[in-house]
Write an enzyme that holds these catalytic residues in place. Structure first.
Site, mmCIF file in Angstrom:
data_model
loop_
_atom_site.group_PDB
_atom_site.id
_atom_site.type_symbol
_atom_site.label_atom_id
_atom_site.label_comp_id
_atom_site.label_asym_id
_atom_site.label_seq_id
_atom_site.Cartn_x
_atom_site.Cartn_y
_atom_site.Cartn_z
ATOM 1 N N SER A 168 0.862 -1.191 0.000
ATOM 2 C CA SER A 168 0.000 0.000 0.000
ATOM 3 C C SER A 168 0.892 1.233 0.000
ATOM 4 O O SER A 168 2.059 1.168 0.412
ATOM 5 C CB SER A 168 -0.856 0.002 1.269
ATOM 6 N N TYR A 176 -1.976 -1.237 10.585
ATOM 7 C CA TYR A 176 -1.952 -1.358 9.121
ATOM 8 C C TYR A 176 -0.679 -0.746 8.549
ATOM 9 O O TYR A 176 0.026 -1.358 7.739
ATOM 10 C CB TYR A 176 -3.199 -0.659 8.558
#
Ligand code: NAD
Length: 258
Positions: A140, A153
């Protein structure tokens, strides 16, 4: 893009085998469709695999190391080979650090970091035998830049980039290439669900909430399509991706250019 450019034969993926995690939804589903469309055998691993979806459905809770090992074994047994692993399954949890539940941290680190590690470890002999093995993590932009309230995350996505860098060095002589694709916001159920919530919370129209809140970090205020991420996976998995290893492959609408 011309249809020739997305033609499976030109990718030279036909007859090869892949394992894709998180394959029932969003990016994983698009990747599975793209690779099966190119003539690959794909084991489509998910918590709740879609029997009508692309690929061969395989059910596993990938927060368990044993389940990751089992998925690799299943792929090798079914296909007799394994050339490409796409570690994609993921979840998010948003909370300030003081309120962040330790169990959520553990689940996210298990799924986003330990799962890719175990998949790579177990698939390594098959990727070596492939001669053109590929290990691709869907990381990401949050592997390269932080946002508040996403401690687990962001930490796990930074970690998986470290894993991919390490594996590139270990796999080099065996012809194994590893990459960490780093998208900005992608139009998947995960993100689409947030639009009405953010619109209500910020008293904005859904269109404005998307542009001003969700896409705030993007230089280009547009969502990325799952099929566009899938196209990058197919490119990296094929011979044209030969020079890409040990690096983040950034497709973030200018997010990390700042
Ligand atoms: N959507 C985005 O904007 C975006 C951006 C950058 C990176 N990513 C990453 O892309 C990946 C896919 O995200 P998405 O947006 O397609 O999400 P999604 O929610 O549409 O799909 C995720 C899939 O993972 C599966 N999954 C969740 N927990 C699991 C578990 N314990 N075991 C097995 N499977 C499990 C879900 O069932 C689901 O099918 C994730 O790693 C995510 O972090 C997404």
């Amino acid at each position: 893009m011309s249809s020739a450019a997305v033609d499976g034969h030109r990718d030279r993926l036909e007859g090869k085998a892949a394992l894709v995690t998180g394959a029932a939804s969003g990016i994983g589903r698009a990747v599975t469709e793209r690779l099966t469309g190119a003539g690959m055998d794909v084991l489509a691993v998910d918590l709740r695999p879609d029997p009508d979806g692309p690929g061969i459905p395989y059910e596993a809770d990938l927060t368990s190391p044993e389940a990751n090992a089992g998925a690799v074994t299943a792929a090798r047994e079914r296909f007799g080979r394994l050339d490409v692993v796409v570690a994609n399954a993921g979840v998010q949890h948003v909370a300030p650090i003081e309120e962040f539940p330790v169990e959520k941290w553990q689940t996210i680190v298990s799924l986003l970091l330990t799962s890719p590690f175990v998949l790579a470890k177990e698939a390594w002999p098959a990727l070596r035998d492939s001669g053109s093995g590929r290990f691709i993590a869907i990381a990401s932009a949050h592997g390269l830049a932080a946002s508040p309230y996403k401690a687990a995350y962001v930490s796990a996505k930074h970690g998986v980039i470290g894993l991919v860098r390490t594996l590139a060095l270990e796999g080099a002589e065996a012809g194994i290439r590893t990459s960490a694709i780093c998208p900005g916001y992608v139009r998947t159920p995960l993100v689409e669900r947030q639009i009405p919530d953010q619109a209500r919370a910020h008293k904005l129209s859904e269109e404005d909430a998307l542009e001003q809140v969700i896409l705030a970090p993007h230089a280009v205020k547009e969502l990325i399509e799952p099929s566009e991420v899938a196209e990058v996976v197919a490119f990296l998995a094929g011979p044209a991706g030969r020079a890409f290893t040990g690096a983040p492959v950034i497709m973030d609408q200018g997010w990390t250019a700042r």
